[in-house]
Write an enzyme that holds these catalytic residues in place. Structure first.
Site, PDB file in Angstrom:
ATOM      1  N   ASP A  10     -57.208 -75.019 -11.454  1.00  0.00           N
ATOM      2  CA  ASP A  10     -57.547 -74.852 -12.605  1.00  0.00           C
ATOM      3  C   ASP A  10     -57.897 -76.051 -13.174  1.00  0.00           C
ATOM      4  O   ASP A  10     -57.875 -76.963 -12.913  1.00  0.00           O
ATOM      5  CB  ASP A  10     -55.962 -74.281 -13.054  1.00  0.00           C
ATOM      6  CG  ASP A  10     -56.205 -73.773 -14.748  1.00  0.00           C
ATOM      7  OD1 ASP A  10     -57.361 -73.128 -14.918  1.00  0.00           O
ATOM      8  OD2 ASP A  10     -55.334 -74.541 -15.394  1.00  0.00           O
ATOM      9  N   SER A  11     -58.300 -75.877 -14.365  1.00  0.00           N
ATOM     10  CA  SER A  11     -58.611 -76.974 -15.385  1.00  0.00           C
ATOM     11  C   SER A  11     -57.419 -77.908 -15.859  1.00  0.00           C
ATOM     12  O   SER A  11     -57.739 -78.898 -16.119  1.00  0.00           O
ATOM     13  CB  SER A  11     -59.472 -76.491 -16.522  1.00  0.00           C
ATOM     14  OG  SER A  11     -58.472 -75.728 -17.327  1.00  0.00           O
ATOM     15  N   CYS A  73     -57.821 -69.795 -12.837  1.00  0.00           N
ATOM     16  CA  CYS A  73     -58.440 -69.987 -13.870  1.00  0.00           C
ATOM     17  C   CYS A  73     -59.361 -68.911 -14.301  1.00  0.00           C
ATOM     18  O   CYS A  73     -60.224 -68.492 -13.520  1.00  0.00           O
ATOM     19  CB  CYS A  73     -59.362 -71.355 -13.764  1.00  0.00           C
ATOM     20  SG  CYS A  73     -60.321 -71.892 -15.250  1.00  0.00           S
ATOM     21  N   GLU A 152     -51.663 -77.645 -23.277  1.00  0.00           N
ATOM     22  CA  GLU A 152     -51.819 -78.966 -22.647  1.00  0.00           C
ATOM     23  C   GLU A 152     -51.143 -80.114 -23.499  1.00  0.00           C
ATOM     24  O   GLU A 152     -50.654 -80.947 -22.637  1.00  0.00           O
ATOM     25  CB  GLU A 152     -53.566 -79.230 -22.521  1.00  0.00           C
ATOM     26  CG  GLU A 152     -54.190 -78.472 -21.585  1.00  0.00           C
ATOM     27  CD  GLU A 152     -53.781 -78.710 -19.845  1.00  0.00           C
ATOM     28  OE1 GLU A 152     -53.410 -79.815 -19.698  1.00  0.00           O
ATOM     29  OE2 GLU A 152     -53.753 -77.749 -19.150  1.00  0.00           O
ATOM     30  N   CYS A 186     -56.618 -65.872 -19.784  1.00  0.00           N
ATOM     31  CA  CYS A 186     -56.474 -67.339 -19.450  1.00  0.00           C
ATOM     32  C   CYS A 186     -55.002 -67.788 -18.893  1.00  0.00           C
ATOM     33  O   CYS A 186     -54.183 -67.143 -19.519  1.00  0.00           O
ATOM     34  CB  CYS A 186     -56.766 -68.152 -20.735  1.00  0.00           C
ATOM     35  SG  CYS A 186     -56.632 -69.889 -20.657  1.00  0.00           S
ATOM     36  N   HIS A 188     -53.707 -70.191 -19.070  1.00  0.00           N
ATOM     37  CA  HIS A 188     -52.537 -70.988 -19.728  1.00  0.00           C
ATOM     38  C   HIS A 188     -51.702 -70.089 -20.425  1.00  0.00           C
ATOM     39  O   HIS A 188     -50.665 -70.401 -21.201  1.00  0.00           O
ATOM     40  CB  HIS A 188     -53.464 -71.885 -20.644  1.00  0.00           C
ATOM     41  CG  HIS A 188     -54.055 -73.089 -20.145  1.00  0.00           C
ATOM     42  ND1 HIS A 188     -55.032 -73.040 -19.182  1.00  0.00           N
ATOM     43  CD2 HIS A 188     -53.748 -74.509 -20.252  1.00  0.00           C
ATOM     44  CE1 HIS A 188     -55.154 -74.559 -18.844  1.00  0.00           C
ATOM     45  NE2 HIS A 188     -54.460 -75.162 -19.256  1.00  0.00           N
TER      46      HIS A 188
HETATM   47  N1  DGL Z   1     -56.601 -71.820 -17.340  1.00  0.00           N
HETATM   48  C1  DGL Z   1     -57.949 -71.867 -17.858  1.00  0.00           C
HETATM   49  C2  DGL Z   1     -58.463 -70.393 -17.898  1.00  0.00           C
HETATM   50  O1  DGL Z   1     -57.668 -69.557 -17.454  1.00  0.00           O
HETATM   51  C3  DGL Z   1     -58.802 -72.950 -18.366  1.00  0.00           C
HETATM   52  C4  DGL Z   1     -58.728 -72.920 -19.778  1.00  0.00           C
HETATM   53  C5  DGL Z   1     -60.056 -73.684 -20.249  1.00  0.00           C
HETATM   54  O2  DGL Z   1     -59.847 -74.792 -19.419  1.00  0.00           O
HETATM   55  O3  DGL Z   1     -60.648 -73.873 -21.131  1.00  0.00           O
HETATM   56  O4  DGL Z   1     -59.524 -69.810 -18.236  1.00  0.00           O
END
Ligand code: DGL
Length: 269
Positions: A10-11, A73, A152, A186, A188
């Protein structure tokens, strides 16, 4: 049987929603995690940049001799072209289809909301996947880019006032559409599950794509006899591209265990 690790990326912290569920469903599996914390967020970047970052993440994990790759992600899942993912030498799982299937199965009135990053909403990947499964649904989307930063930065406590206000602001237009199901598109966002649930008065079915993807991973490993042979608990190695400390702190709260000594700082080339 295959004892090689599952690669998850993931990011940043979001992919831990998949890892947490994999730990529960498949406790004997080894996992290599990559969080590209030095370049988060991905969701506000161009398609070309997201694809380039995703390819670098995948290349890093492939060098770890993994047996499967999970794009944990939403942004990568909805942006990476199929020509790239289907050419990989090992099975590739993303979060779109498993979450879309679950949402279609759970929605009683077919009024489904999708929240995610700008790139995810722009791609309409969840909407397309759901319409292929169920033609009678109405899909309402709202991008929520701020939430990635709040997670984050560790602002994940259910009573955090700023995070509550931000989620409320993003939910308002969807509530007006009288949705009965909401895809947290997302990875997150399930870290803020309780906040979403409370602000929706526990009346909307929340779809956690991390959970759905982990179940999907389990079904593929079983189908292809690729589960780990070992009967002891698997190990998880965490790799990040920026400071270890802040990742460790928030990740340990979310996962409910100390992960410090297993977190490494790496460079992607
Ligand atoms: N966890 C991410 C997603 O599912 C990344 C969010 C991001 O880096 O903008 O989109």
């Amino acid at each position: 049987m295959d004892n090689r690790p599952i690669g998850v990326f993931d990011s940043g912290l979001g992919g831990l929603t998949v890892v947490k569920e994999l730990h529960r469903l498949l406790p004997n599996e080894n996992i290599v995690y990559l969080g590209d914390t030095g370049r988060v967020p991905y969701g506000t970047r161009s398609r070309e940049t997201i694809i380039r970052y995703a390819q670098q993440d995948i290349d890093f994990l492939l060098k770890k001799d993994i047996k499967m790759i999970v794009a944990a992600c939403g942004t990568v899942s909805s942006t990476l072209p199929r020509e790239i993912s289907s050419a990989l030498p090992i099975p590739y799982v993303d979060i779109v289809l498993p979450a879309a299937q679950e949402a279609c199965a759970m929605s009683a009135r077919g009024r489904i909301g999708v929240v995610g990053t700008n790139a995810t909403l722009k791609s309409n990947a969840f909407g397309r996947a759901m319409r292929n499964i169920r033609s009678d649904i109405h899909v309402y989307g709202n991008p929520c880019p701020l939430l990635v930063h709040l997670v984050e930065n560790g602002m994940i406590e259910p009573d955090n006032q700023i995070t509550n206000l931000a989620v409320q602001m993003y939910l308002e237009p969807l509530m007006k559409e009288d949705i009965d199901t909401l895809i947290l598109g997302c990875t997150h966002f399930p870290i803020l599950y309780e906040i979403f649930n409370r602000l929706l008065d526990y009346k909307v079915t929340l779809i956690d794509p991390g959970r759905c993807a982990a179940k999907y991973v389990q079904s593929i490993l079983l189908k292809h006899s690729m589960t780990a042979e070992q009967t002891t608990a698997g190990e998880t190695e965490y790799n990040v591209t920026d400071e270890v400390e802040s990742f460790d702190k928030t990740a340990s709260i979310f996962l409910g265990e100390k992960i410090g000594r297993n977190v490494h700082r790496v460079e992607l080339v």
